[in-house]
Design a protein around this motif. Structure first.
Motif, short mmCIF file in Angstrom:
data_model
loop_
_atom_site.label_atom_id
_atom_site.label_comp_id
_atom_site.label_asym_id
_atom_site.label_seq_id
_atom_site.Cartn_x
_atom_site.Cartn_y
_atom_site.Cartn_z
N LEU A 122 46.94 32.17 -2.41
CA LEU A 122 47.89 33.13 -1.83
C LEU A 122 47.25 34.51 -1.68
CD1 LEU A 122 51.17 32.11 -3.71
CD2 LEU A 122 50.64 31.76 -1.29
N VAL A 123 46.39 34.89 -2.64
CA VAL A 123 45.67 36.16 -2.54
C VAL A 123 44.76 36.14 -1.31
CG1 VAL A 123 43.87 37.57 -3.60
CG2 VAL A 123 45.78 36.75 -4.98
N LYS A 124 44.08 35.01 -1.08
CA LYS A 124 43.22 34.89 0.10
C LYS A 124 44.04 35.05 1.39
CE LYS A 124 39.60 31.95 -1.88
NZ LYS A 124 38.90 30.64 -1.82
N TRP A 125 45.22 34.41 1.43
CA TRP A 125 46.05 34.52 2.62
C TRP A 125 46.54 35.95 2.84
CZ3 TRP A 125 46.64 32.81 7.10
CH2 TRP A 125 47.79 33.08 7.85
N GLU A 126 46.88 36.65 1.75
CA GLU A 126 47.30 38.05 1.88
C GLU A 126 46.17 38.90 2.45
OE1 GLU A 126 48.59 39.26 -1.97
OE2 GLU A 126 50.39 38.01 -1.95
#
Length: 556
Positions: A242-246
């Motif tokens: 999710l951090v990567k997607w953000e």
């Protein structure tokens, strides 16, 4: 009883090159190589620009900043294009809103499920299956073609690296791979579990667990290694994704196509993510930086395996110390010997790879049929090993030794199928034909290892055969005859440049070639060797002004 295979991961850094070898029972099984000039691009996400849409090919060509445009087939566009466009352009339009129940099984833990395109009323009322499918296909094609317009921005991901003169294969169904799951940013709540997780109870547990922690609107594919893992590990993996997607969302705000938005993990992290299983008994690195990266990853993903990680301290190079240096060198060899004395020949062509099986010096005191079966079974195991080792994909045709008994042909087919089960790449296989040919297709996502590690031979152009010198000499004489007839000039001075291998025979004749050509054509020709020319090439220059006459009066 299933045989336990001892696996090792050897990570070798030499200058700017990183090599990661998977060793099974002391033999090299897979080799991954990364250099600064050939970085892996599978999984990279780009903001691309639509260059052109070709409805006849049902595809679009996307400029992503590489040498060649990427290829985006309509089947890889999915139905999420509007979501991405809204994200990129801050568009207020609503997307189509189609979604699946998310309970479908996943054939591969690395492949995102395709969303079903919406049906028109005419398709729903159609009673004929074939006509309904055709209308549905045409409708979907028109829908995608209508969405994709030249100069539009589109978020795409590389699913196949450039091969030869073909650009990258792209998809707009974005996925972000983690250790235990694959995140689908626009998955619409879809949750799929790898089919390799066979326990119904465990499948249900994993689905329930992931559904409880997955944000609304996202989907996920649960990978095989997630089986029996604790909830905390899965949560940590999801948080990283999710951090990567953000980060991708933030970068998209100011991005202008073509631009790289997201780069896949380093080669070490990628290999550990995809190849690290409980049967890997040893992880060895010869570089302190790689050792540290490996240790950090293991402490997070599989802390119980930390004791298996070590920094190589041997005096010999890492691959030599573990006895696989010869296996690495064998990648360039056409001939691979079998223990029985037989051998296989591997030939690369433009359309396919052809493998020929030969009995060689193997001649046991048994019947010929039994000899052929034994050699074919051994060859089947070695062929699959070579496919994995050389990372050969596409169409592979194997010419086995002829056998009379169909039961023996079935044994070879079963052996090949069994060996391919250990291969992470997808493959399909057709039983042996009456001519002893077996056809295999293997997933190809990047050029083969031999293509990446080798350069085309300047002498033969990659064919393995050079033109005979006498053929080149005949071509030279035809050129001279044509030049003399067309120009109708006499006593002109020419310089002939040829390869040293051709210059030798021309100068060794008792009746000098230069004198013979003068008597035939009344032209003064001086032969000069040129090491830069191939044996099938030659150049004629007018001596007074050094003008190249070859192409103008070519007879070829």
């Amino acid at each position: 009883m299933k045989k336990t295979v001892k696996k090792q991961l050897l990570m070798n850094k030499s200058g700017d090159e990183i090599q990661v070898a998977l060793v099974e029972d002391g033999r090299l099984a897979e080799l991954v190589i990364e250099r600064p000039d050939s970085l892996r691009s599978i999984g990279d996400i780009y903001l691309g620009r639509v260059h052109k849409v070709v409805e006849g090919l049902k595809a679009a060509f996307i400029d992503i900043g590489q040498k060649s445009d990427g290829f985006l087939h309509f089947s890889d566009v999915g139905t999420t294009t509007e979501d991405y466009r809204a994200l990129i352009e801050d568009d207020e339009d609503e997307d189509n809103g189609q979604g699946n129940d998310g309970d479908a099984e996943e054939d591969s833990e690395r492949k995102n499920e395709r969303k079903t395109p919406p049906k028109t009323q005419q398709q729903q009322k159609s009673n004929g299956r074939s006509s309904g499918v055709e209308k549905k296909r045409q409708s979907y094609t028109q829908m995608i073609a209508g969405k994709l317009k030249p100069n539009d921005s589109i978020l795409v991901q590389v699913i196949k690296e450039p091969i030869s003169n073909k650009g990258s294969r792209l998809t707009s169904d974005i996925t972000i791979a983690g250790r235990f799951m694959v995140l689908l940013p626009f998955g619409g709540g879809q949750i799929a579990v790898s089919r390799r997780v066979v326990s119904r109870k465990e499948r249900a547990r994993l689905k329930k667990l992931v559904r409880s922690i997955l944000p609304e609107g996202f989907g996920a594919i649960i990978r095989t290694v997630a089986e029996h893992q604790e909830e905390e590990l899965l949560k940590k993996d999801l948080e990283k994704l999710l951090v990567k997607w953000e980060q991708i969302e933030e970068k998209l705000q100011d991005a202008k196509p073509p631009q790289l938005i997201f780069k896949e993990d380093t080669i070490i992290s990628s290999v550990l993510r995809d190849s690290l299983t409980t049967d890997v008994m040893e992880l060895v690195a010869n570089s302190p930086s790689i050792y540290k990266e490996t240790l950090n990853y293991i402490r997070w993903a599989a802390p119980e395996m930390e004791k298996n990680v070590s920094l190589y301290q041997g005096k010999l190079p890492l691959f030599e110390g573990y006895g696989i240096a010869k296996d690495v060198e064998s990648i360039f060899s056409r001939k691979v010997w079998l223990k029985s004395g037989g051998y296989i020949i591997i030939e690369h062509t433009e359309a396919m790879v052809v493998v020929d099986v030969n009995s060689g010096r193997y001649a046991a005191k048994k019947e010929q049929e039994e000899n052929s079966l034994k050699t074919n079974l051994e060859a089947a195991r070695e062929i699959v090993r070579q496919l994995r080792l050389r990372d050969i994909g596409g169409i592979i045709v194997v010419d086995f030794i002829d056998m009379l008994d169909q039961k023996n042909a079935k044994k070879v087919y079963d052996a090949m199928k069994n060996e391919l089960r250990h291969d992470r790449a997808k493959s399909n296989i057709i039983p042996m034909s009456d001519f002893g040919l077996m056809q295999i297709t293997r997933e190809r996502i990047r050029p083969s290892l031999m293509q990446r590690m080798g350069d085309q031979c300047p002498a033969c152009g990659g064919t393995g055969v050079v033109q005979a010198r006498c053929t080149t000499i005949n071509q030279i004489e035809r050129w001279l005859r044509k030049y003399a007839l067309q120009r109708r000039v006499k006593f002109q001075k020419l310089d002939l440049y040829v390869s040293p291998t051709v210059a030798g025979p021309l100068s060794e004749n008792d009746f000098r070639t230069e004198m013979k050509w003068f008597l035939q054509h009344l032209l003064f020709v001086r032969i000069k060797p040129d090491e830069s020319l191939r044996s099938d090439d030659f150049r004629f220059y007018l001596r007074k002004n050094n003008k190249d006459l070859t192409a103008e009066y070519s007879d070829l």
